[in-house]
Design a protein around this motif. Structure first.
Motif, PDB file in Angstrom:
ATOM      1  N   GLY A   1       0.863  -1.797   0.278  1.00 38.08           N
ATOM      2  CA  GLY A   1       0.024   0.310   0.162  1.00 38.08           C
ATOM      3  C   GLY A   1       1.098   1.121  -0.230  1.00 38.08           C
ATOM      4  O   GLY A   1       1.781   1.095  -0.943  1.00 38.08           O
ATOM      5  N   TRP A   2       0.489   2.256   1.065  1.00 41.22           N
ATOM      6  CA  TRP A   2       1.624   3.408   1.358  1.00 41.22           C
ATOM      7  C   TRP A   2       2.607   3.110   2.247  1.00 41.22           C
ATOM      8  O   TRP A   2       1.781   3.430   2.969  1.00 41.22           O
ATOM      9  N   LEU A   3       3.727   2.674   2.167  1.00 42.67           N
ATOM     10  CA  LEU A   3       4.519   2.765   2.812  1.00 42.67           C
ATOM     11  C   LEU A   3       5.038   4.018   3.346  1.00 42.67           C
ATOM     12  O   LEU A   3       6.126   4.329   2.566  1.00 42.67           O
ATOM     13  N   ARG A   4       4.887   4.444   4.349  1.00 43.08           N
ATOM     14  CA  ARG A   4       5.617   6.354   4.612  1.00 43.08           C
ATOM     15  C   ARG A   4       7.610   6.113   4.785  1.00 43.08           C
ATOM     16  O   ARG A   4       8.405   4.848   4.559  1.00 43.08           O
ATOM     17  N   THR A   5       8.132   7.003   4.041  1.00 45.58           N
ATOM     18  CA  THR A   5      10.328   6.520   4.185  1.00 45.58           C
ATOM     19  C   THR A   5      10.714   8.189   4.919  1.00 45.58           C
ATOM     20  O   THR A   5       9.227   9.090   5.735  1.00 45.58           O
ATOM     21  N   ALA A   6      11.424   7.816   5.145  1.00 41.67           N
ATOM     22  CA  ALA A   6      12.575   8.701   5.919  1.00 41.67           C
ATOM     23  C   ALA A   6      12.250  10.027   5.022  1.00 41.67           C
ATOM     24  O   ALA A   6      11.411  11.567   5.659  1.00 41.67           O
TER      25      ALA A   6
ATOM     26  N   GLY B   1       9.727  11.170   2.192  1.00 44.00           N
ATOM     27  CA  GLY B   1       8.074  10.585   1.176  1.00 44.00           C
ATOM     28  C   GLY B   1       7.289   9.609   1.776  1.00 44.00           C
ATOM     29  O   GLY B   1       7.474   9.260   2.791  1.00 44.00           O
ATOM     30  N   ALA B   2       7.442   8.797   0.423  1.00 46.40           N
ATOM     31  CA  ALA B   2       6.060   7.605   0.781  1.00 46.40           C
ATOM     32  C   ALA B   2       7.291   6.792  -0.632  1.00 46.40           C
ATOM     33  O   ALA B   2       7.334   7.357  -1.507  1.00 46.40           O
ATOM     34  N   VAL B   3       6.466   5.630  -0.640  1.00 44.84           N
ATOM     35  CA  VAL B   3       6.181   4.532  -1.702  1.00 44.84           C
ATOM     36  C   VAL B   3       5.792   3.563  -1.746  1.00 44.84           C
ATOM     37  O   VAL B   3       4.523   3.144  -1.009  1.00 44.84           O
TER      38      VAL B   3
ATOM     39  N   TYR C   1      -0.909  -3.410  -9.926  1.00 48.05           N
ATOM     40  CA  TYR C   1      -0.571  -3.789  -8.975  1.00 48.05           C
ATOM     41  C   TYR C   1       0.757  -3.732  -8.924  1.00 48.05           C
ATOM     42  O   TYR C   1       1.731  -3.237  -7.913  1.00 48.05           O
ATOM     43  N   LEU C   2       1.022  -3.486 -10.360  1.00 52.82           N
ATOM     44  CA  LEU C   2       2.696  -2.885 -10.225  1.00 52.82           C
ATOM     45  C   LEU C   2       2.283  -1.683 -11.024  1.00 52.82           C
ATOM     46  O   LEU C   2       3.659  -0.932 -11.111  1.00 52.82           O
ATOM     47  N   ALA C   3       1.290  -0.379 -10.762  1.00 53.51           N
ATOM     48  CA  ALA C   3       2.152   0.608 -10.519  1.00 53.51           C
ATOM     49  C   ALA C   3       2.469   1.392  -9.052  1.00 53.51           C
ATOM     50  O   ALA C   3       1.711   0.634  -8.256  1.00 53.51           O
ATOM     51  N   THR C   4       2.922   2.502  -9.546  1.00 57.37           N
ATOM     52  CA  THR C   4       3.851   2.776  -8.511  1.00 57.37           C
ATOM     53  C   THR C   4       3.987   4.387  -8.487  1.00 57.37           C
ATOM     54  O   THR C   4       3.604   5.727  -9.377  1.00 57.37           O
ATOM     55  N   VAL C   5       4.069   5.301  -6.947  1.00 57.39           N
ATOM     56  CA  VAL C   5       4.798   6.151  -7.254  1.00 57.39           C
ATOM     57  C   VAL C   5       5.612   6.130  -5.773  1.00 57.39           C
ATOM     58  O   VAL C   5       5.601   5.737  -5.143  1.00 57.39           O
ATOM     59  N   ALA C   6       7.058   7.173  -6.229  1.00 58.19           N
ATOM     60  CA  ALA C   6       7.580   7.167  -5.000  1.00 58.19           C
ATOM     61  C   ALA C   6       8.246   8.665  -4.956  1.00 58.19           C
ATOM     62  O   ALA C   6       8.329   9.501  -5.934  1.00 58.19           O
ATOM     63  N   VAL C   7       7.992   9.334  -3.229  1.00 51.56           N
ATOM     64  CA  VAL C   7       8.295  10.778  -3.384  1.00 51.56           C
ATOM     65  C   VAL C   7       9.102  10.626  -2.086  1.00 51.56           C
ATOM     66  O   VAL C   7       9.243   9.722  -1.580  1.00 51.56           O
ATOM     67  N   GLY C   8      10.265  11.548  -2.772  1.00 50.13           N
ATOM     68  CA  GLY C   8      11.529  11.960  -1.677  1.00 50.13           C
ATOM     69  C   GLY C   8      12.531  12.623  -2.700  1.00 50.13           C
ATOM     70  O   GLY C   8      12.476  12.848  -3.503  1.00 50.13           O
TER      71      GLY C   8
ATOM     72  N   PRO D   1      11.432  -2.272 -11.593  1.00 51.34           N
ATOM     73  CA  PRO D   1      11.413  -2.111 -10.230  1.00 51.34           C
ATOM     74  C   PRO D   1      11.390  -0.908  -9.363  1.00 51.34           C
ATOM     75  O   PRO D   1      12.475  -0.381  -9.476  1.00 51.34           O
ATOM     76  N   VAL D   2      11.280  -1.162  -8.417  1.00 52.57           N
ATOM     77  CA  VAL D   2      11.405  -0.653  -7.067  1.00 52.57           C
ATOM     78  C   VAL D   2      12.549  -1.959  -6.023  1.00 52.57           C
ATOM     79  O   VAL D   2      11.987  -2.935  -5.648  1.00 52.57           O
ATOM     80  N   PHE D   3      13.391  -1.088  -5.314  1.00 55.09           N
ATOM     81  CA  PHE D   3      14.194  -1.985  -4.397  1.00 55.09           C
ATOM     82  C   PHE D   3      14.456  -1.282  -3.233  1.00 55.09           C
ATOM     83  O   PHE D   3      15.224  -0.062  -3.259  1.00 55.09           O
ATOM     84  N   PRO D   4      14.561  -2.103  -2.210  1.00 59.12           N
ATOM     85  CA  PRO D   4      14.651  -1.959  -0.691  1.00 59.12           C
ATOM     86  C   PRO D   4      16.468  -1.308  -0.089  1.00 59.12           C
ATOM     87  O   PRO D   4      16.547  -2.073   0.504  1.00 59.12           O
ATOM     88  N   GLY D   5      17.301  -0.331  -0.856  1.00 56.14           N
ATOM     89  CA  GLY D   5      18.472  -1.103  -1.143  1.00 56.14           C
ATOM     90  C   GLY D   5      19.494  -0.838  -2.438  1.00 56.14           C
ATOM     91  O   GLY D   5      18.063  -1.700  -3.152  1.00 56.14           O
ATOM     92  N   PRO D   6      20.746  -1.527  -2.501  1.00 59.68           N
ATOM     93  CA  PRO D   6      21.110  -1.639  -3.394  1.00 59.68           C
ATOM     94  C   PRO D   6      21.384  -2.855  -4.021  1.00 59.68           C
ATOM     95  O   PRO D   6      20.939  -3.415  -3.256  1.00 59.68           O
TER      96      PRO D   6
END
Length: 478
Positions: A162-167, A169-171, A236-243, A316-321
């Motif tokens: 869903g909507w995950l808060r980041t330091a 923004g959000a992803v 389910y493949l749509a994304t938004v990344a804010v930051g 794709p979205v990666f959680p770190g390198p």
């Protein structure tokens, strides 16, 4: 879920807000209309084997136009969704999936529509004046205005989407049902559509999404990004990344537009692997057929922003390198899962089995590890035999090892049965071509293989795809 390739290894809550209006309740119960639009209500849910309430019947979405205004500091999202759809029956009412957010109003064909909320089901009853636009085969437009603090959804396996808060923004991550946390829609993989997504964020932040960047403009302390996905995409493949991201744009020798967005804290450690994206795409195209999209890339968050990588379309979205194996896996999904999308969540092994097999092929071609060794390691791993890959016991097991490792073994057993590598890779290319930008099921795959090979492979499917125990042979040559 990779949906879920755990990083670092390569691989509801709301209650009804009120009773249904009497006329709508009569229509829902009686299948007719009282003095309004002729037809019957579309189904609330498509009876997916694992998520029966997901998706909606009676219409097929062809396009989403999303305008999102994101304020991370206030944890607020304001959105307008313009949905173009084709009626697949005469409709008197229809549903949209939406979690948590408050709806300010909706229109159908420019006329106000009655809106009722019950948990994650949004029911719209159009005005009778637009009934002709809701007859079977006709196209109609829905506009929904909404706002609020988007939900973080907990999956049956305990992972967060869903909507995950980041330091900073959000992803937004959507597999299998998280996209309903940030826009209303028909959130089942069987209903694919094109997208235009506008994201307005505070100046200094970036708003990244799928497809190609159309424009980026800053005014009055806000920056508006506009993205277009011209090829069909499951929600389910749509994304938004804010930051805060370091972004880079380029074009591959094959003309594919690349866009990468990397959190500055992950940039140095990601550089070498991301530089291999053109190489991995070219290698994949030789194995699986032409790349199915016009753009590619990656979004790399800082470690800890999410707990898994996800094959969001185009980037794709990666959680770190990421490491190279994980990059290969997620880019393989652009063919297997994103272009050829599962007909239902029961068919998820087709995504993960082929993406895992891509890792085996890459290791054979670039690291001197024969596919036989990868197969035998998977065969020896007891975790891969907990259940048949095509029949996970519950939704909580959809991302467990059999879907990945045993799924890849199924693919390799097909290769061994054919005993002809040239014919095998021609079969794979034929599969990605026949179902390009469409949906396919396990039955579609087994029928495709048997038709192309001319073999009756019932014993193979019984043992490797549906069998409850480890087959007696672990042979995996070549």
């Amino acid at each position: 879920m990779d949906h879920r390739t755990p990083a670092p290894a390569p691989d509801r809550r709301r209650t009804a807000r009120g009773r249904l209006p009497l006329v709508l309740a009569l229509a829902l119960l009686g299948g007719g209309c009282t003095g309004g639009v002729e037809g019957t209500p579309g189904a609330a849910g498509l009876r997916d084997p694992y998520f029966p309430g997901l998706g909606n019947g009676g219409y097929d979405v062809t396009h989403y136009g999303l305008e999102l205004d994101v304020d991370p500091a206030a944890d607020r999202l304001r959105g307008t969704a313009t949905i173009t759809a084709r009626a697949t029956q005469d409709l008197s009412a229809f549903h949209l999936d939406l979690a948590g957010l408050e709806v300010a109003g909706a229109t159908v064909e420019g006329r106000p529509a009655a809106v009722n909320r019950a948990g994650r089901e949004l029911t719209l009853r159009p005005a009778s004046a637009v009934e002709d636009r809701l007859r079977e085969g006709r196209t109609f437009t829905v506009v929904v205005r909404y706002s609020g603090s988007p939900e973080t959804v907990t999956d049956p396996d305990g992972s967060k989407e869903g909507w995950l808060r980041t330091a900073d923004g959000a992803v937004a991550l959507g597999e299998p049902a998280g996209s309903m946390a940030w826009f209303p829609g028909n959130h089942h993989p069987s209903d694919k559509a094109t997208y235009d997504i506008g994201i307005t964020v505070p100046e200094g932040l970036a708003g990244i999404s799928n497809g190609e960047l159309v424009s980026r403009r800053t005014a009055n302390g806000r920056t508006a990004y506009r993205w277009r996905t011209a090829e069909p995409m499951a929600s389910y493949l749509a994304t938004v990344a804010v930051g805060r991201f370091t972004t880079r744009e380029s074009v591959t020798p094959d003309g594919i537009r690349l866009f990468t967005a990397v959190d500055p804290r992950s940039a140095a450690a990601s550089a070498d692997v991301l530089a291999r994206i053109p190489e991995v795409l070219a290698w994949s195209a030789k194995r699986f057929g032409p790349y199915p999209f016009t753009s590619a890339g990656a979004i790399v968050e800082r470690a800890g922003d999410s707990s898994y990588a996800l094959e969001t379309q185009n980037r794709p979205v990666f959680p770190g390198p990421p490491d190279t194996a994980l990059l290969v896996h997620e880019l393989a999904h652009q063919w297997f899962g994103n272009s050829v999308t599962p007909a239902s969540w029961r068919d998820m092994w087709l995504n993960e089995g082929f993406a895992t097999y891509a890792e085996w092929l890459w290791a054979a071609d670039h690291e001197g590890v024969p596919v036989r060794e990868s197969f035998e390691a998977a065969y020896a791993d007891d975790a891969n035999w907990a259940f048949p890959p095509a029949e996970p016991p519950t939704a909580a097991e959809l991302s467990e090892p059999p879907v990945y490792g045993r799924g890849a073994m199924v693919v390799h057993r097909v290769r061994l049965a054919m005993n002809d590598d040239r014919a095998f890779f021609a079969l794979v290319k034929g599969w990605t071509s026949a179902h390009r930008h469409a949906n396919a099921s396990t039955d579609d795959f087994t029928a495709h293989v048997e038709e192309e090979t001319g073999q009756d492979l019932a014993a193979l499917w019984d043992a490797w795809l549906y069998g409850g125990s480890r087959p007696p042979t672990g042979a995996g040559e070549p």
